[in-house]
Design a protein around this motif. Structure first.
Motif, PDB file in Angstrom:
ATOM      1  N   ALA A   1      10.184  11.898  -5.236  1.00 49.79           N
ATOM      2  CA  ALA A   1       9.673  11.211  -6.422  1.00 49.79           C
ATOM      3  C   ALA A   1       9.234   9.791  -6.083  1.00 49.79           C
ATOM      4  O   ALA A   1       8.191   9.312  -6.559  1.00 49.79           O
ATOM      5  N   HIS A   2      10.015   9.113  -5.279  1.00 40.24           N
ATOM      6  CA  HIS A   2       9.632   7.753  -4.881  1.00 40.24           C
ATOM      7  C   HIS A   2       8.328   7.777  -4.089  1.00 40.24           C
ATOM      8  O   HIS A   2       7.463   6.908  -4.292  1.00 40.24           O
ATOM      9  N   LEU A   3       8.168   8.734  -3.201  1.00 43.48           N
ATOM     10  CA  LEU A   3       6.934   8.832  -2.432  1.00 43.48           C
ATOM     11  C   LEU A   3       5.739   9.095  -3.342  1.00 43.48           C
ATOM     12  O   LEU A   3       4.675   8.495  -3.169  1.00 43.48           O
ATOM     13  N   ARG A   4       5.918   9.964  -4.317  1.00 46.01           N
ATOM     14  CA  ARG A   4       4.804  10.287  -5.223  1.00 46.01           C
ATOM     15  C   ARG A   4       4.426   9.098  -6.100  1.00 46.01           C
ATOM     16  O   ARG A   4       3.238   8.807  -6.298  1.00 46.01           O
ATOM     17  N   HIS A   5       5.420   8.407  -6.632  1.00 48.01           N
ATOM     18  CA  HIS A   5       5.166   7.378  -7.639  1.00 48.01           C
ATOM     19  C   HIS A   5       4.959   5.980  -7.071  1.00 48.01           C
ATOM     20  O   HIS A   5       4.360   5.127  -7.738  1.00 48.01           O
ATOM     21  N   GLN A   6       5.448   5.717  -5.847  1.00 50.10           N
ATOM     22  CA  GLN A   6       5.338   4.379  -5.283  1.00 50.10           C
ATOM     23  C   GLN A   6       4.476   4.350  -4.015  1.00 50.10           C
ATOM     24  O   GLN A   6       3.585   3.505  -3.897  1.00 50.10           O
ATOM     25  N   VAL A   7       4.730   5.245  -3.087  1.00 48.70           N
ATOM     26  CA  VAL A   7       4.040   5.202  -1.803  1.00 48.70           C
ATOM     27  C   VAL A   7       2.621   5.755  -1.902  1.00 48.70           C
ATOM     28  O   VAL A   7       1.683   5.186  -1.323  1.00 48.70           O
ATOM     29  N   LEU A   8       2.429   6.840  -2.633  1.00 50.61           N
ATOM     30  CA  LEU A   8       1.097   7.426  -2.764  1.00 50.61           C
ATOM     31  C   LEU A   8       0.100   6.455  -3.408  1.00 50.61           C
ATOM     32  O   LEU A   8      -1.014   6.280  -2.878  1.00 50.61           O
ATOM     33  N   PRO A   9       0.439   5.783  -4.510  1.00 52.04           N
ATOM     34  CA  PRO A   9      -0.506   4.797  -5.058  1.00 52.04           C
ATOM     35  C   PRO A   9      -0.822   3.670  -4.075  1.00 52.04           C
ATOM     36  O   PRO A   9      -1.954   3.188  -4.025  1.00 52.04           O
ATOM     37  N   LEU A  10       0.170   3.243  -3.304  1.00 48.00           N
ATOM     38  CA  LEU A  10      -0.075   2.204  -2.305  1.00 48.00           C
ATOM     39  C   LEU A  10      -1.035   2.703  -1.237  1.00 48.00           C
ATOM     40  O   LEU A  10      -1.956   1.975  -0.821  1.00 48.00           O
ATOM     41  N   LEU A  11      -0.863   3.934  -0.791  1.00 50.05           N
ATOM     42  CA  LEU A  11      -1.727   4.500   0.243  1.00 50.05           C
ATOM     43  C   LEU A  11      -3.181   4.555  -0.210  1.00 50.05           C
ATOM     44  O   LEU A  11      -4.096   4.430   0.605  1.00 50.05           O
ATOM     45  N   ARG A  12      -3.389   4.697  -1.506  1.00 51.08           N
ATOM     46  CA  ARG A  12      -4.750   4.808  -2.046  1.00 51.08           C
ATOM     47  C   ARG A  12      -5.343   3.452  -2.419  1.00 51.08           C
ATOM     48  O   ARG A  12      -6.503   3.381  -2.807  1.00 51.08           O
ATOM     49  N   ASP A  13      -4.557   2.397  -2.331  1.00 51.02           N
ATOM     50  CA  ASP A  13      -5.015   1.055  -2.701  1.00 51.02           C
ATOM     51  C   ASP A  13      -5.459   0.312  -1.437  1.00 51.02           C
ATOM     52  O   ASP A  13      -4.690  -0.426  -0.818  1.00 51.02           O
ATOM     53  N   GLN A  14      -6.706   0.489  -1.074  1.00 49.16           N
ATOM     54  CA  GLN A  14      -7.196  -0.075   0.180  1.00 49.16           C
ATOM     55  C   GLN A  14      -7.194  -1.604   0.188  1.00 49.16           C
ATOM     56  O   GLN A  14      -6.971  -2.228   1.232  1.00 49.16           O
ATOM     57  N   ASP A  15      -7.424  -2.223  -0.949  1.00 46.99           N
ATOM     58  CA  ASP A  15      -7.401  -3.684  -1.002  1.00 46.99           C
ATOM     59  C   ASP A  15      -6.000  -4.216  -0.707  1.00 46.99           C
ATOM     60  O   ASP A  15      -5.838  -5.189   0.046  1.00 46.99           O
TER      61      ASP A  15
END
Length: 362
Positions: A316-330
């Motif tokens: 759940a932490h990976l889905r909700h915290q890490v995945l959005p970060l991975l997609r935020d290139q800026d």
């Protein structure tokens, strides 16, 4: 005893955290001072037993004699065993006319440090962790130079030079090598890549969480390069965009392929991530004396990484915290810049220069 041929004993072993910086330093000594004679002191049980000869250096082994932590049979036998080991190292220093001892921590260092003191041979100490181990606390008291990977060491006279590491990592241009590295792992350069690794032995919590979250990452157009550790890949899901490997021989390829790393925060890992400027989510190993959390704190404060307690890492932490970060290139670009600013890339060269300089003055 001045010599035109510096004779150098590098002491350390057991784990990759000791052996890797030792070999990186040895390589730079050989490159910068080809006439130097380099001998490595280790044990037959540690990684050095394979890695040192493979790198082309002479390995002299001694028995692993850990300090006893409780009164038992080992404690009774310790003085005799340690004394024998100490005598053998003294003999080595005399017979090989060693000019300087350089220690990287581990079981072989206390006898090396004490032998060098008894024969008045100069000593250089490198400490990888922010919280120094017993061996280096012992050696630092009389060392000609105390060098560290992080600021804030409690060792007297410590100077931060970073972590000696292989040239392929220390001088990696991630952007220039990204496309080739991504394709080399069978992934798509057009999609972001999370590198997930718990090190060569793997990390059960990281492996479990990443495997459970893999489908969600792939569905959102992200990819995962999952380095599980040897023997830990069986039974994991098979998905396009989720690449599972047990081991990577050249970690610079994995670093080049990744946009974000999910890793433990051992000293070597933290220093490599910052040397290459790879943003990271650090998950400190929750055992030991807390050094992994300490190792990562300064990078987090600098903005180059985030830190998650081991107990809070799950799918759940990976889905909700890490995945959005991975997609935020800026945001990743900002973190990468901060990580790279914290990192040091020439530690092996500096360590080699210090060691050979002390040897020539001996």
């Amino acid at each position: 005893m001045p010599t035109t041929t510096p004779r150098i004993l590098l002491a350390g072993g057991g784990s990759a955290g000791h052996v890797s910086p030792l070999l990186a330093t040895a390589a730079q000594i050989t490159r910068r001072c080809p006439e130097a004679e380099v001998i490595v002191l280790g044990t037959q049980e540690g990684l050095e037993a394979d890695l040192v000869p493979a790198a082309g250096y002479e390995l002299v082994t001694i028995d692993k004699v850990p300090f006893p932590r409780r009164p038992n049979g080992d404690a009774l036998r310790f003085p005799g065993r340690f004394g024998a080991t100490l005598r053998s190292v003294r003999t080595l220093l005399r017979d090989r006319e060693i000019d300087v001892v350089a220690g990287f921590g581990g079981y072989v260092c206390p006898p090396a440090y004490l032998a060098s003191a008894s024969l008045r041979r100069p000593l250089v100490v490198h400490e990888a962790n922010r919280r120094p181990g017993l061996a280096n606390r012992l050696g630092a008291r009389r060392a000609a130079a105390v060098l560290t990977a992080f600021e804030g060491s409690s060792l007297p006279g410590a100077r931060r030079i970073g972590m000696p590491m292989r040239e392929g990592i220390a001088h990696l241009d991630r952007a220039a090598h990204r496309e080739q590295a991504v394709r080399g792992f069978g992934l798509d350069p057009a999609c972001p890549v999370l590198l997930a690794t718990g090190g060569s032995l793997g990390a059960l919590r990281l492996n479990t969480a990443v495997a459970e979250a893999a489908a969600a990452f792939v569905e959102e157009g992200a990819q995962i390069l999952h380095v599980t550790g040897r023997g830990k890949a069986e039974g994991l899901p098979e998905l396009e965009g989720y690449q599972v490997v047990e081991y990577v021989g050249a970690m610079e390829d994995a670093y080049a392929a990744a946009d974000l790393a999910l890793t433990r925060s051992g000293a070597g890992t933290v220093c490599e991530l910052t040397a290459v400027g790879l943003p990271a989510v650090l998950v400190p190993l929750p055992i030991g004396n807390g050094e992994q959390a300490l190792n990562g704190e300064q990078v987090v404060a600098a903005g180059g990484a985030l830190m998650v307690p081991d107990g809070e890492l799950d799918a759940a932490h990976l889905r909700h915290q890490v995945l959005p970060l991975l997609r935020d290139q800026d945001r990743l670009a900002t973190m990468a810049e901060a990580s790279r600013a914290f990192g040091i890339t020439d530690a092996a060269e500096v360590m080699a220069d210090v060691v050979t300089g002390v040897a020539r003055r001996a």
